[in-house]
Design an enzyme around this catalytic site. Sequence first.
Site, PDB file in Angstrom:
ATOM      1  CG  HIS A  93      -1.957   1.055   1.232  1.00 28.17           C
ATOM      2  ND1 HIS A  93      -3.169   0.905   1.870  1.00 28.17           N
ATOM      3  CD2 HIS A  93      -1.989   2.294   0.683  1.00 28.17           C
ATOM      4  CE1 HIS A  93      -3.894   2.007   1.700  1.00 28.17           C
ATOM      5  NE2 HIS A  93      -3.194   2.869   1.002  1.00 28.17           N
ATOM      6  CD  GLU A 103      -4.125  -3.291   0.554  1.00 30.01           C
ATOM      7  OE1 GLU A 103      -4.696  -4.342   0.875  1.00 30.01           O
ATOM      8  OE2 GLU A 103      -3.641  -2.502   1.401  1.00 30.01           O
ATOM      9  CG  HIS A 143      -7.699  -3.330   8.779  1.00 25.14           C
ATOM     10  ND1 HIS A 143      -6.940  -2.448   8.045  1.00 25.14           N
ATOM     11  CD2 HIS A 143      -7.722  -2.834  10.034  1.00 25.14           C
ATOM     12  CE1 HIS A 143      -6.542  -1.452   8.809  1.00 25.14           C
ATOM     13  NE2 HIS A 143      -7.003  -1.674  10.038  1.00 25.14           N
TER      14      HIS A 143
END
Length: 255
Positions: free
Chosen positions: A49, A80, A201
């Site tokens: 990310h 991401e 997550h």
Amino acid sequence: MTSASSRTQLSVNVNKVALVRNTRHLGIPSVVRAAELCLAAGAHGITVHPRPDQRHIRPQDVLDLAGLLKAWPQAEYNIEGNPTQNLMAFIRRVRPSQATFVPDSEDQFTSDHGWNFPQDAGRLKPLIAECRELGVRVSLFMDPLPGQMQAARAAGADRVELYTEPYAAAWGSEGQEREMRRYAAAAQAALEAGLGVNAGHDLNLHNLGAFLARVPGVLEVSIGHAFIGDALERGYGAAVNAYLQCIDQAEAGHG
């Protein structure tokens, strides 16, 4: 990550390796070496990310990992980020297996909510279409709201990634079963809408197996923070093996 396999795939997020590296100017620990060791141990893919502030993954990391993954054609590369910020430049250059669109602000500490429809549909549709024209699968980071899944599919998404922090936060509490039911219902709605289901997550070795045993059709989990914490104690290879064993046990439970 091959669609032919029904086994939930493990994508290791290496952001936190970069975060530790960035505290010095020595290039260690190596993000590329971490990814290589995870893939060698059986991880199915690598996730990054790259945030605009470069607090962990930097642009060169994205390119270096793309180079590494050429030697691992069976593995997937998942990038991401917010497509209205810096994500699309990486997608256009690298053309990863999957782009996961996340509605983060530029200074957001960590991802904490999903996209919302119909409000976000207009800006997402052309970006999703561009990714698909580039041959990149698109997953939308979503809260576990069954009513949103058909709209995500209508926007052109291939998959959704269920934001699992509320489930993880409720683990071991009276709210655990309620959260589990919410995620199972959201996943079922996604499947009925024609979407693939990812999740991520705050999933870890304690809560992952139960999640996979109850939530239908999870194709991929992306795990970073907890994984790196486990790898500090076990080593990368042993941590991968522990997560794969957790996945296998959940699969066996389905049988």
